[in-house]
Each structure stands twice: as C-alpha cells, then as structure tokens.
Design a protein around this motif. Structure first.
Motif, PDB file in Angstrom:
ATOM      1  N   GLU A 101      -3.172 -27.420 -81.452  1.00  0.00           N
ATOM      2  CA  GLU A 101      -2.266 -28.658 -82.118  1.00  0.00           C
ATOM      3  C   GLU A 101      -0.942 -27.530 -82.570  1.00  0.00           C
ATOM      4  O   GLU A 101       0.561 -29.205 -82.835  1.00  0.00           O
ATOM      5  N   ALA A 102      -0.625 -26.311 -82.638  1.00  0.00           N
ATOM      6  CA  ALA A 102       0.984 -26.230 -82.603  1.00  0.00           C
ATOM      7  C   ALA A 102       1.626 -26.699 -81.825  1.00  0.00           C
ATOM      8  O   ALA A 102       2.920 -27.530 -81.720  1.00  0.00           O
ATOM      9  N   ARG A 115       1.933 -26.965 -91.561  1.00  0.00           N
ATOM     10  CA  ARG A 115       1.315 -26.745 -90.562  1.00  0.00           C
ATOM     11  C   ARG A 115       1.806 -24.787 -89.826  1.00  0.00           C
ATOM     12  O   ARG A 115       0.584 -25.108 -89.847  1.00  0.00           O
ATOM     13  N   ALA A 156       1.492 -29.142 -79.268  1.00  0.00           N
ATOM     14  CA  ALA A 156       1.910 -30.942 -79.401  1.00  0.00           C
ATOM     15  C   ALA A 156       2.482 -31.056 -80.825  1.00  0.00           C
ATOM     16  O   ALA A 156       3.020 -32.086 -80.575  1.00  0.00           O
ATOM     17  N   SER A 157       2.563 -30.440 -81.817  1.00  0.00           N
ATOM     18  CA  SER A 157       3.205 -30.443 -83.031  1.00  0.00           C
ATOM     19  C   SER A 157       4.591 -30.651 -82.769  1.00  0.00           C
ATOM     20  O   SER A 157       5.547 -31.237 -83.726  1.00  0.00           O
ATOM     21  N   LEU A 158       5.241 -29.132 -82.262  1.00  0.00           N
ATOM     22  CA  LEU A 158       6.277 -28.794 -82.429  1.00  0.00           C
ATOM     23  C   LEU A 158       7.146 -29.224 -81.320  1.00  0.00           C
ATOM     24  O   LEU A 158       6.666 -29.039 -80.195  1.00  0.00           O
ATOM     25  N   HIS A 159       8.243 -29.253 -81.298  1.00  0.00           N
ATOM     26  CA  HIS A 159       9.517 -29.820 -80.465  1.00  0.00           C
ATOM     27  C   HIS A 159      10.586 -28.793 -80.712  1.00  0.00           C
ATOM     28  O   HIS A 159      10.836 -28.268 -81.325  1.00  0.00           O
ATOM     29  N   GLY A 188       8.483 -21.964 -87.766  1.00  0.00           N
ATOM     30  CA  GLY A 188       9.183 -23.841 -87.426  1.00  0.00           C
ATOM     31  C   GLY A 188      10.344 -23.982 -87.355  1.00  0.00           C
ATOM     32  O   GLY A 188      10.593 -24.538 -86.651  1.00  0.00           O
ATOM     33  N   SER A 220      13.910 -30.885 -92.117  1.00  0.00           N
ATOM     34  CA  SER A 220      13.112 -31.527 -93.416  1.00  0.00           C
ATOM     35  C   SER A 220      13.694 -30.787 -94.305  1.00  0.00           C
ATOM     36  O   SER A 220      15.081 -30.073 -93.900  1.00  0.00           O
ATOM     37  N   GLY A 235       6.935 -31.297 -92.403  1.00  0.00           N
ATOM     38  CA  GLY A 235       5.794 -31.506 -91.950  1.00  0.00           C
ATOM     39  C   GLY A 235       5.603 -29.869 -91.294  1.00  0.00           C
ATOM     40  O   GLY A 235       4.477 -29.097 -90.795  1.00  0.00           O
ATOM     41  N   VAL A 236       6.818 -29.023 -89.997  1.00  0.00           N
ATOM     42  CA  VAL A 236       6.636 -28.311 -89.184  1.00  0.00           C
ATOM     43  C   VAL A 236       6.349 -26.642 -90.757  1.00  0.00           C
ATOM     44  O   VAL A 236       5.073 -25.865 -89.965  1.00  0.00           O
TER      45      VAL A 236
END
Length: 523
Positions: A357-358, A486, A360-363, A507, A250, A482-483
């Motif tokens: 949710e964390a 979130r 699933a959204s974090l790579h 993040g 980002s 977006g991290v």
C-alpha cells in the motif's frame, strides 16, 4: 565515481549575448550510476543462476543511505558488530553523498543539516559523538567551524541582490501585509498542534490531519493568501524540500516546512532567532562518510539487492555483486530494509500489505545536481554580498551554493558552484520530469544552467571549465495530500524478522527523518 566525459566544441560553452569569449566546457554525468539502477529494475541479475557463494552474518542492512548507515551505527552502539550493509552504488550516503570536481570538494545532493530540535535526540547524539556539539556551562554549543558562515543567503530580484530569500525590494504594502498574515498563521498553528521533526513524534492530532487532507494551494486560497511574491517563495520552499510545487504537496507539508524548524520570519520581526545550519564543502557527505567509516569491509558497495525472504530460522538476502558478476546469498537472523518503499516492495518476497500500500501511494520527485568548476571568482551584480546560498527569482532551478564558502582562507580563487534543479510536478515542470531527466543529454542541462545563472553572472560561461551532473530519478518522496495520515504516525515498522527504515515512511525526505527511522529499526 562513474563518469562519461564529452569533449570538444560540441560539449563547449553556450554562447550567450554579452558573455565575452567562450571556451570548451568539459563535463558529463557523474555520481550516480543510472544504468546500474535500471539493470536492477530490469532484473539483469536474475539470470546469474543460483548463488555462487553463501555467507552468514547476524544482521543484513539492505540500503546504504542515511537510514541504513544510522541502523549500522545503532547496531554497533548496541554491541552488534556482525553486520553487513549492501549498497547499489559505489559510495554510501544515498542523497547525502559528496564528491570532487577539479580537486575541490562539493555536494552531490543534500548540502546542509539544520541544528536539530529536541525531538530529534538521535541526531543530537550523533552530532555530539562527532564533536559537533558539546555541553558548556549547562548549555549546548555547536562547533562554529561547521556552522554556516555569514552571509548565508541572498536573492537576485529585480536586477539586484538582496539579503534573504523572501522578495523585499520594491514590493507593495499589500505584499508585506500578506507576509505578516502568513507568519501569524504559522505561529497560531504551531500553538495549536505539534509540528515536530521527526514527524513520528508529532502524533496525528486533528489540526494536522485537516491540513494533510488539503493541497497547500487550497489552504492558501481559503486564507486569502494570493500575493505573487509570497506564492513564489512558498513554491520555492516546497520544491526545495519536497521536489514538487505547492499545488502538489499537502497544506500540512507546506506549514511543516516552517513550523517544525524555524518559523516564518516576516519583515520587521527582528526579535525572531534565525535558525543555524551545519554545512561542509561536500555537504552532508561529510556526515555519511563518518557514519560509514566504522563499517570497514562490512560495507559492500555495488551490491544490488534482488530478494529478501524470511525462512524458518532467519532471513535470506540475495544480492548481485556487480564486480564479480555473480549472485551472493546472505543468511542472517534478521534484515533491516533501508530501501525506498517502491524498491522494498519489489524485492521483499510476499510483501506485507502495508508495504504494498505504501509503495502504491507514494510518488517520488526526480532531482538534478550540477557542480560547476569556475577558474576564478565571478563578477557580481549590485546589492548583497556573495553568500553561501544564492537564488535567482522566478527560475526553474533553486540557485546555487558555493563550495568554498566555509573556507577560512579568504584569498579569491577557483571554486565549485552546486546548482540544484528539482523536476517533480510544479508550475515549472509537468509530470514527465523523470523521462526528461534521463533522456536529455548532459549538454542540455549545461545550457539550461548557464542561461539561468548568466542573468546575475554574465561572465559564467567564460569562466566555467567543467560541469558534472548527478541525476536522481527517485530523489525524494512527495508529501501529497493524505500521506501523513497513511505513513507519518508509524514509529517502528516491522514484519516478522524484517524491520523497515527509510525516510519514505515519514512521507518526505530529510536527514533527520531518515536517521531517526534507521536508528529505531535497529533497536
């Protein structure tokens, strides 16, 4: 340390034009037991039957990286000694481990710690405890033996070495003007919003969220900052701290790299104070070994956490003891889950929604560190003198650091060069970095390293004697757009008797974030 060594001509040096005689180079994979991690992933311990033994303690800490070690220290400072720390690997430290090659200490991961700012007071307290800083005449002073010696960094650019990492030799007036413009924008944003480390103390002001919503490249396009040399440098910085390129992180992360620490110093800005960094031959392993030392036998290496569950009266933590090949159950009052979020979501029974949710959204970005033993100093190209951090412009790797840079004895002798190679998505690498990291033989990474570093050092293949490669399949969280919104605002993350602590909850992955979150989780 686990090793697989490959000897003989097949594991020998790469023959490169003009490199002189070649010799066999010993080496292999070391430092992290990838097979053990995959066995955990595939539930190899789940067929070990019921627990062979049940033990009791007051607090279980799952995960022996920086966050877990910080939680153990905070518990000790609070008078809680009845703590056990479970770690998958044989050494504590996570991405901040150190090792040795041919008897020379070297980093296996993170290799420095910037002097922390006022918001990172937990880290400042640690440094004071370790004797790295002290109060003198009303001012804080840092122990000079541990501050990075000069010269700190240089760049191989257009056939010669230059001081600093920002390309300068022969660049156009337009390039210099864009350096100045970017520097001005960073300073303006620093005045507009708080960029702090740890990020949980920044708040979620609108300017930060606006930047967080955009890819860094989109923000640069809007600002008209398109100079190739500036873009290369910013991409290098993103891959250095986040493991991925400026198109994947980002705009908040791209600005945060500079604004939370040292700013961006454009040419001619002689009034700006350069930031100091603390470093050791073994990198941040120097810190993690000292954090782990007070634990003694309460540190349990080679224990793969399989299950974390709340009960009516406390928590149960099941772990697979690799040495005993059996399951051990720990019953405790509470558990500090200092694991990456994707692992925590697997082992926590009935995980809370925020954890799922964390995860699933974090790579995460894969990462590779290669430690190269050279039997004598390398011949050098014209320009700036050999430095601690040495970067080659336009390459896939991030350059190398010299393990003997801090040595007080100036006698030229053998050393270890630590080469860093991020494998997250970027202009250099696609989305399959983890597969390539794990599938390629060590000799392929050896050849890439030698080809890259032979540009400034043609004699490297003839002088290298051993290369040990450490692989991290999930080295660091990528702060994608977006991290921050979130994750970044959560200070204390709890669910019943479980407290969560890891740099993932910020993040992105740096020592200050992991340490602060571990400290707070034990509060």
């Amino acid at each position: 340390m686990q090793r697989r060594e490959f000897l003989g001509a097949a594991a020998g040096a790469l023959a490169l034009p003009g490199c002189g005689p070649t010799q066999p180079i010993l080496g292999g994979f070391a430092g992290v037991n990838v097979e053990r991690g995959h066995a955990w992933r595939d539930h190899a311990g789940s067929d070990a039957g019921p627990p062979a033994v049940v033990r009791r303690t007051r607090v279980v800490i799952a995960g022996g990286g920086v966050a877990g070690l910080a939680a153990a220290r905070a518990s000790r400072l609070a008078g809680v000694e009845d703590v056990v720390l479970l770690e998958l690997e044989d050494q504590p430290g996570g991405n901040s481990r150190g090792g040795q090659v041919a008897g020379i200490a070297c980093p296996l991961g993170a290799h420095y710690l910037p002097v922390p700012g006022d918001e990172a007071h937990e880290v400042q307290d640690l440094l004071e405890e370790l004797g790295l800083r002290r109060r003198v005449a009303g001012r804080w002073e840092y122990e000079e033996r541990h501050l990075c010696h000069s010269p700190q960094e240089r760049l191989f650019f257009q056939g010669a070495w230059q001081d600093g990492l920002l390309p300068m030799q022969g660049v156009s007036p337009r390039t210099l003007a864009q350096y100045q413009r970017f520097s001005g924008r960073v300073e303006a944003l620093r005045r507009e919003a708080r960029f702090t480390m740890p990020v949980l103390r920044a708040g979620l002001a609108a300017p930060l969220l606006n930047l967080d919503a955009l890819p860094f490249t989109t923000w640069l396009d809007r600002e008209g900052l398109d100079d190739p040399q500036l873009r290369w440098y910013l991409d290098y910085c993103c891959r250095d701290d986040y493991g991925a390129g400026l198109a994947q992180v980002s705009a908040w992360a791209g600005i945060h790299y500079f604004a939370s620490r040292h700013g961006f110093h454009a040419p001619g800005d002689d009034s700006a104070e350069r930031d100091a960094v603390l470093t050791w031959p073994e990198g941040n392993g120097w810190l993690t070994q000292r954090l782990a030392a007070p634990l003694g036998e309460r540190f349990r290496p080679a224990h793969a956490v399989l299950r974390i569950a709340e009960t009516r009266h406390g928590v149960e933590v099941d772990a697979f003891d690799v040495a005993a090949r059996s399951r051990v159950r720990w019953q405790a009052e509470r558990c500090i889950v200092a694991l990456p979020v994707f692992i925590a979501a697997r082992v926590v029974e009935n995980p809370p929604d925020f954890l799922r949710e964390a995860a699933a959204s974090l790579h995460h970005a894969p990462w590779l560190v290669a430690n190269v033993h050279v039997r004598e100093p390398l011949a050098d190209r014209p320009g700036a003198a050999p430095s601690w951090d040495n970067v080659v412009y336009g390459t896939r790797g991030l350059g190398y650091v010299d393990a003997r840079h801090q040595a007080l004895d100036p006698t030229p002798r053998a050393t270890v060069l630590s080469w860093y190679r991020p494998l997250g998505p970027s202009a250099y690498d696609g989305p399959d970095g983890r597969r390539r990291l794990l599938d390629r033989p060590w000799s392929a990474w050896r050849d890439e390293l030698l080809a890259e570093l032979s540009e400034p050092h043609p004699d490297l293949p003839a002088l290298a004697t051993r290369i040990e490669i450490t692989r991290y399949g999930h080295a660091m969280a990528i702060p994608a757009p977006g991290v921050l919104a979130r994750l970044g605002a959560r200070e204390r993350i709890r669910a019943g008797r479980l407290a969560f602590a890891h740099s993932d909850w910020s993040g992105y992955s740096v020592f200050e974030e992991a340490f602060t979150r571990g400290h707070l989780a034990a509060g």
